[in-house]
Design a protein around this motif. Structure first.
Motif, mmCIF file in Angstrom:
data_model
loop_
_atom_site.group_PDB
_atom_site.id
_atom_site.type_symbol
_atom_site.label_atom_id
_atom_site.label_comp_id
_atom_site.label_asym_id
_atom_site.label_seq_id
_atom_site.Cartn_x
_atom_site.Cartn_y
_atom_site.Cartn_z
ATOM 1 N N UNK A 43 0.810 -1.231 0.000
ATOM 2 C CA UNK A 43 0.000 0.000 0.000
ATOM 3 C C UNK A 43 0.837 1.272 0.000
ATOM 4 N N UNK A 44 1.914 1.268 0.757
ATOM 5 C CA UNK A 44 2.714 2.490 0.916
ATOM 6 C C UNK A 44 3.439 2.884 -0.370
ATOM 7 N N UNK A 45 3.540 1.970 -1.338
ATOM 8 C CA UNK A 45 4.270 2.290 -2.582
ATOM 9 C C UNK A 45 3.362 2.685 -3.739
ATOM 10 N N UNK A 46 2.060 2.527 -3.562
ATOM 11 C CA UNK A 46 1.138 2.731 -4.687
ATOM 12 C C UNK A 46 0.946 4.228 -4.957
ATOM 13 N N UNK A 47 1.184 4.620 -6.227
ATOM 14 C CA UNK A 47 1.017 6.039 -6.597
ATOM 15 C C UNK A 47 -0.186 6.273 -7.500
ATOM 16 N N UNK A 48 -0.654 5.190 -8.125
ATOM 17 C CA UNK A 48 -1.799 5.354 -9.024
ATOM 18 C C UNK A 48 -2.774 4.206 -8.882
ATOM 19 N N UNK A 49 -4.052 4.488 -9.119
ATOM 20 C CA UNK A 49 -5.080 3.442 -9.104
ATOM 21 C C UNK A 49 -5.809 3.486 -10.440
ATOM 22 N N UNK A 50 -6.064 2.315 -11.002
ATOM 23 C CA UNK A 50 -6.930 2.205 -12.184
ATOM 24 C C UNK A 50 -8.131 1.377 -11.761
ATOM 25 N N UNK A 51 -9.332 1.918 -11.989
ATOM 26 C CA UNK A 51 -10.520 1.196 -11.557
ATOM 27 C C UNK A 51 -11.671 1.428 -12.539
ATOM 28 N N UNK A 52 -12.758 0.690 -12.345
ATOM 29 C CA UNK A 52 -13.924 0.864 -13.208
ATOM 30 C C UNK A 52 -14.922 1.827 -12.573
ATOM 31 N N UNK A 53 -15.869 2.281 -13.361
ATOM 32 C CA UNK A 53 -16.856 3.234 -12.852
ATOM 33 C C UNK A 53 -17.684 2.641 -11.730
ATOM 34 N N UNK A 54 -18.151 1.424 -11.913
ATOM 35 C CA UNK A 54 -18.985 0.790 -10.894
ATOM 36 C C UNK A 54 -18.135 0.359 -9.695
ATOM 37 N N UNK A 55 -16.907 -0.075 -9.963
ATOM 38 C CA UNK A 55 -16.035 -0.578 -8.892
ATOM 39 C C UNK A 55 -15.540 0.554 -8.006
ATOM 40 N N UNK A 56 -15.086 1.650 -8.639
ATOM 41 C CA UNK A 56 -14.538 2.768 -7.872
ATOM 42 C C UNK A 56 -13.451 2.308 -6.925
ATOM 43 N N UNK A 57 -13.384 2.930 -5.755
ATOM 44 C CA UNK A 57 -12.436 2.507 -4.713
ATOM 45 C C UNK A 57 -13.011 2.945 -3.380
ATOM 46 N N UNK A 58 -12.922 2.079 -2.399
ATOM 47 C CA UNK A 58 -13.481 2.457 -1.096
ATOM 48 C C UNK A 58 -12.526 3.424 -0.399
ATOM 49 N N UNK A 59 -13.107 4.214 0.466
ATOM 50 C CA UNK A 59 -12.280 5.150 1.235
ATOM 51 C C UNK A 59 -11.291 4.380 2.107
ATOM 52 N N UNK A 60 -11.732 3.239 2.597
ATOM 53 C CA UNK A 60 -10.882 2.408 3.446
ATOM 54 C C UNK A 60 -9.592 2.007 2.709
ATOM 55 N N UNK A 61 -9.731 1.637 1.435
ATOM 56 C CA UNK A 61 -8.533 1.276 0.664
ATOM 57 C C UNK A 61 -7.694 2.526 0.395
ATOM 58 N N UNK A 62 -8.368 3.630 0.038
ATOM 59 C CA UNK A 62 -7.613 4.877 -0.217
ATOM 60 C C UNK A 62 -6.761 5.249 0.999
ATOM 61 N N UNK A 63 -7.314 5.032 2.181
ATOM 62 C CA UNK A 63 -6.602 5.399 3.407
ATOM 63 C C UNK A 63 -5.322 4.592 3.597
ATOM 64 N N UNK A 64 -5.258 3.451 2.926
ATOM 65 C CA UNK A 64 -4.050 2.620 3.055
ATOM 66 C C UNK A 64 -3.050 2.861 1.931
ATOM 67 N N UNK A 65 -3.304 3.907 1.137
ATOM 68 C CA UNK A 65 -2.404 4.251 0.035
ATOM 69 C C UNK A 65 -1.906 5.691 0.251
ATOM 70 N N UNK A 66 -0.963 5.887 1.167
ATOM 71 C CA UNK A 66 -0.556 7.249 1.547
ATOM 72 C C UNK A 66 0.113 8.037 0.425
ATOM 73 N N UNK A 67 0.675 7.346 -0.573
ATOM 74 C CA UNK A 67 1.372 8.075 -1.655
ATOM 75 C C UNK A 67 0.507 8.212 -2.896
#
Ligand code: 8YV
Length: 318
Positions: A43-67
């Motif tokens: 999580x600490x190394x991730x700089x970009x996310x690719x996702x689908x419109x319906x999938x999106x990303x939960x706030x909980x996961x975003x919180x584990x991606x500090x970069x």
């Protein structure tokens, strides 16, 4: 070192995947057996996310991606991303606005014609070998409902809604629409009240964004649409109160439906499987090679701009 990217939904265009893999270290989140462990480790190394419109990303996961710097949505809807939280953290959220308009509108019209003309029922009839000179006149296919000239009501006159209106107009359909406000650059009739719009429509096509709306197509709207009416949804499942829709279809309180989206995808209410008056699609409105290639290119451009220190032009976070 290549930037690390977390991919939350599949990309089906080989050349887009190749380019993604060539420029970035890509982690396919959906393939991780232990997602919590994966996030702890990477999580600490991730700089970009690719996702689908319906999938999106939960706030909980975003919180584990500090970069995290960018969430590139491979779709037009950003309702499954917490945009306010992304803005607070300075994370760009981008979408493929404009890339899939035509395909989604095409499918809306396709679903409506399929539903009212009984295309899938006819297909099943032929495949089952029931089309025979000796077929019993006791069980013929029922006559269908004409599409041309239907009164079409559009819920949400954004890009997709307008493209649906253009197409339906070409079939001689009078167009009414509802939205937050009347638009002065279209020749269609604005109906502020959704129940009123349903009452004045033979087909209601849901094309609204789902950022601030949920369950707006409920029993009252469906009853206003009435026994002869069709509901088409190519936007988001959650815009429809699904139990209300299932009840209206099963009880014959509306004539039929064409659905590309559902509340809890890929779950589809089992009661719909036996309904001949419903045409079902597995969220495929943008799923053509041409459109998914365009969308993929936009996703790649958003990642590239962000990691080059530029503002990605497809951002919706301002
Ligand atoms: C896509 C969608 O199928 O654009 C959207 O918001 O939901 C769909 O068109 C999906 O994003 C593909 O990943």
């Amino acid at each position: 070192m290549k930037p690390e990217v977390l991919q939350l939904s599949a990309i089906l265009i080989p050349e887009i995947l190749e380019e993604l893999n060539a420029h970035y270290t890509v982690h396919r989140y959906y393939e991780q057996a232990d997602k919590a462990e994966f996030l702890r480790e990477h999580g600490a190394n991730i700089r970009g996310v690719v996702t689908g419109g319906h999938t999106g990303i939960s706030r909980e996961v975003m919180e584990q991606l500090p970069k995290l710097e960018v969430i590139a949505v491979n779709g037009v809807g950003t309702d499954a991303v917490d945009l306010a939280y992304a803005r607070d953290r300075g994370i760009h959220v981008t979408a493929t606005v404009g890339a899939l308009t035509e395909d989604v509108a095409d499918l809306a019209i396709g679903l409506l014609i399929a539903a009212c003309r009984g295309l899938c029922t006819g297909d099943r009839y032929v495949r089952a070998g029931l089309w025979k000179p000796t077929a019993t006149p006791l069980a013929p296919l029922p006559l269908a409902r004409q599409f041309s000239g239907m009164r079409v009501g559009i819920v949400g006159l954004g890009r997709v809604g307008r493209a649906v209106a253009t197409r339906a107009s070409a079939f001689g359909c009078p167009i009414r629409y509802t939205d937050l406000k009347a638009m002065d650059d279209v020749p269609y009739t604005f109906v502020p009240n959704l129940i009123e719009l349903a009452r004045e429509s033979d087909a209601l096509i849901v094309a609204a964004a789902a950022d601030n709306a949920q369950g707006i197509i409920n029993a009252a709207v469906l009853d206003a649409l009435g026994k002869g009416g069709y509901l088409i949804n190519i936007a988001r499942g959650k815009l429809v109160n699904e139990p209300d829709l299932v009840a209206a279809l099963v009880e014959g309180r509306i004539a039929g439906a064409g659905l590309d989206v559902f509340v809890d995808e890929p779950e589809v209410p089992p009661a719909l499987f036996g309904q001949e008056n419903v045409v079902l699609q597995p969220h495929r409105a943008s799923a053509t090679v041409q459109t998914r290639t365009r969308m993929g290119r936009m996703v790649l451009a958003s990642l590239a701009a962000t990691f080059a220190g530029q503002l990605p032009s497809a951002r919706v976070t301002g």
